[in-house]
Design a protein around this motif. Structure first.
Motif, PDB file in Angstrom:
ATOM      1  N   GLU A 390      26.113 -16.101  -1.282  1.00 39.00           N
ATOM      2  CA  GLU A 390      27.052 -16.373  -0.201  1.00 39.00           C
ATOM      3  C   GLU A 390      28.008 -17.491  -0.627  1.00 39.00           C
ATOM      4  OE1 GLU A 390      27.350 -14.916   2.724  1.00 39.00           O
ATOM      5  OE2 GLU A 390      25.548 -13.661   2.808  1.00 39.00           O
ATOM      6  N   SER A 443      27.073 -24.452   8.216  1.00 38.15           N
ATOM      7  CA  SER A 443      26.794 -23.084   7.761  1.00 38.15           C
ATOM      8  C   SER A 443      25.951 -23.106   6.487  1.00 38.15           C
ATOM      9  CB  SER A 443      28.104 -22.323   7.539  1.00 38.15           C
ATOM     10  OG  SER A 443      28.910 -22.978   6.567  1.00 38.15           O
ATOM     11  N   HIS A 447      22.030 -21.762   6.141  1.00 39.73           N
ATOM     12  CA  HIS A 447      21.667 -20.737   5.170  1.00 39.73           C
ATOM     13  C   HIS A 447      20.556 -21.225   4.241  1.00 39.73           C
ATOM     14  CE1 HIS A 447      22.615 -16.890   3.299  1.00 39.73           C
ATOM     15  NE2 HIS A 447      22.494 -17.457   2.115  1.00 39.73           N
ATOM     16  N   GLU A 451      16.929 -19.442   4.026  1.00 34.58           N
ATOM     17  CA  GLU A 451      16.412 -18.909   2.767  1.00 34.58           C
ATOM     18  C   GLU A 451      14.991 -19.399   2.522  1.00 34.58           C
ATOM     19  OE1 GLU A 451      17.572 -16.773   0.137  1.00 34.58           O
ATOM     20  OE2 GLU A 451      18.650 -16.172   1.948  1.00 34.58           O
ATOM     21  N   TYR A 462      18.782 -18.709  13.832  1.00 32.69           N
ATOM     22  CA  TYR A 462      20.236 -18.571  13.786  1.00 32.69           C
ATOM     23  C   TYR A 462      20.968 -19.490  14.763  1.00 32.69           C
ATOM     24  CZ  TYR A 462      19.399 -14.497  10.864  1.00 32.69           C
ATOM     25  OH  TYR A 462      18.991 -13.661   9.848  1.00 32.69           O
TER      26      TYR A 462
END
Length: 502
Positions: A390, A443, A447, A451, A462
């Motif tokens: 990403e 963000s 992430h 992970e 989220y």
């Protein structure tokens, strides 16, 4: 244009709450429509803030400027003292390194220069703002130092500022410390104290009332407020005093265990703050190898003396634990600034910037070689970070006296458009960067944590908090709390009376 109305906060000792109360009044005055600036003439801190023009000031003054809704400048903290080794500090003057000085030399040789710089900065703020909220340091009753102090009553006299004295009731003996401080002040300085605020109160106020009445009768100084203890504010700490209050134990109710290595010269540890607001993260600071355990994330933070802290890591056995974590467990290892340099192959100090050791082998996790330089990089930075397939737009700031060169096998972490920053292993289990505030990027932080959750077989989260929005709300929460418990109308009246502006 009339000069600003000043107000100064001093404390009975370090960590009495001067910084947080100053931050509150910056927000309170700004909410009332006053253009407000913070000011701390001399700040000793290893937590820094980079201004828009790439200068370095104490982090507390940068955060106070944010609370006031103004752009931070070096006039708000013209002198920053950064301890680098025993009895020696780097002196940062108007945001740039001035030199390394021992305490006696600073006191004897720098005093008049410092006085001139402070007066110039203070006058500039007084002419450009409506209100200037001034923060002292330590205690104004340090009678062994007061003949050459640069941060308490001398500054109050310079600004002709009324002073509110802050006492920390959580430590105990608050009345003794307040009375003792007042009695040790010079007569003219004592007249500047328009009142006191008792900070960090917990419990029934009615039980404190007899003490408040006695204090006012005994000293003839009014108690202007009793501010309650405010947990979980999520406003950046000024210095390492806060580290003693942080846990070294894992919270077993949280899914993700984050260990931060606390070496002797740790700096800019506010990089870790966003993890404190994450609902699934336990954050602990560890100084001994035996306390590391098996964390999901291990962070090597910034350092004011990378070589000495690297030696500490080796001698304490923490270096061996890092190798064990990489070889036997699934721990992610992350280095920020000095921690990033430590993860490389070697650190060279040809100019003796930090020590007389000119070459030291690194931990050899990342293919970089670092050379310490005599010039300091202080800059706001941004770029595109690649992680777990990403791309993330990230912002941060850099403060370092070194350059890291890529070696064979180098994989960059952040593309800054024309050059790169940081380095990572092919499996991305280890990475480092010069970007402070890297975890403040919501963000990317989200992430990274998700992970880790996936690797542990856990469902991703989220709805993670926005750290920057939480800090803005924290400023308002702090201001609302202080407004509820201090006599703002009395303080306003006394400020005007003191300046003859009734």
């Amino acid at each position: 244009m009339a000069r600003a109305l000043p107000l100064m906060f001093q404390g009975t000792h370090s960590d009495a709450g001067k910084s947080i109360i100053t931050t509150a009044f910056c927000r309170i005055f700004a909410q009332a429509g006053w253009k407000t600036a913070p000011f701390k003439s001399q700040n000793m801190s290893l937590n820094s803030y980079v201004t828009l023009d790439g200068k370095e000031i104490g982090r507390a003054q940068g955060i106070q400027a944010e609370a006031a809704g103004v752009v931070a400048t070096t006039d708000m903290n013209p002198i920053l003292i950064k301890p680098s080794r025993e009895n020696e500090s780097q002196i940062v003057l108007h945001g740039k390194p001035y030199g390394n000085m021992k305490a006696v030399a600073y006191r004897n040789e720098f005093f008049y220069k410092g006085l001139q710089v402070i007066e110039s900065s203070l006058n500039k703020l007084m002419n450009e703002y409506d209100r200037v909220v001034i923060e002292g340091a330590g205690s104004p009753a340090e009678i062994n130092l007061n003949d050459r102090e640069l941060v308490n009553m001398r500054v109050a006299r310079m600004a002709n500022a009324p002073v509110i004295l802050i006492g920390d009731i959580e430590r105990g003996g608050v009345f003794a410390s307040l009375v003792g401080t007042l009695q040790l002040l010079e007569k003219e300085d004592r007249k500047r104290v328009i009142g006191v605020i008792i900070n960090k109160f917990r419990g029934d106020l009615s039980l404190l009332k007899p003490g408040l009445d006695w204090f006012e009768q005994y000293t003839n100084v009014p108690v202007l407020g009793v501010v309650p203890y405010m947990p979980h504010l999520h406003i950046d700490a000024e210095d390492s005093v806060r580290l003693a209050q942080l846990s070294a134990q894992k919270d077993e109710t949280k899914d993700i265990d984050i260990a931060v290595v606390q070496y002797p010269r740790i700096s800019n540890f506010t990089d870790i703050d966003p993890f404190f607001v994450e609902p699934d993260c336990s954050v602990r600071f560890v100084a001994r190898a035996k306390d590391i355990g098996k964390p999901d994330v291990l962070i090597l933070p910034g350092s004011k003396n990378t070589i000495e802290d690297l030696l500490y890591i080796r001698e304490s056995g923490i270096g061996s634990e890092l190798k064990r974590l990489y070889e036997q467990d699934d721990t992610a290892i992350i280095g920020i600034c000095g921690g990033y340099q430590m993860l490389g192959q070697c650190i060279c100090d040809p100019f003796g910037v930090e020590t007389t050791i000119h070459h030291l082998e690194g931990l050899d996790f990342l293919p970089i070689d670092t050379t310490l330089t005599q010039d300091k990089t202080t800059v706001l930075s941004e770029g595109t970070l690649m992680f777990a397939d990403e791309r993330f737009q990230v912002q941060g700031y850099e403060i370092h006296m070194g350059r890291s060169a890529a070696c064979e096998g180098y994989i960059p972490l952040i593309d800054m458009g024309g050059h790169v920053d940081g380095c990572k292993t092919e499996d991305e289990r280890i990475f480092g960067t010069y970007f402070h505030d890297i975890f403040h990027n919501d963000s990317f932080r989200s992430h990274l944590l998700n992970e880790i959750r996936r690797k542990k077989g856990l469902v991703p989260v989220y709805d993670r908090p926005s750290y920057r929005m939480m800090r803005e709300r924290a400023f308002d929460r702090l201001a609302d709390c202080v407004k509820s418990y201090v006599q703002l109308d009395v303080i306003e009246q006394k400020m005007r009376e003191f300046q003859g502006r009734v």
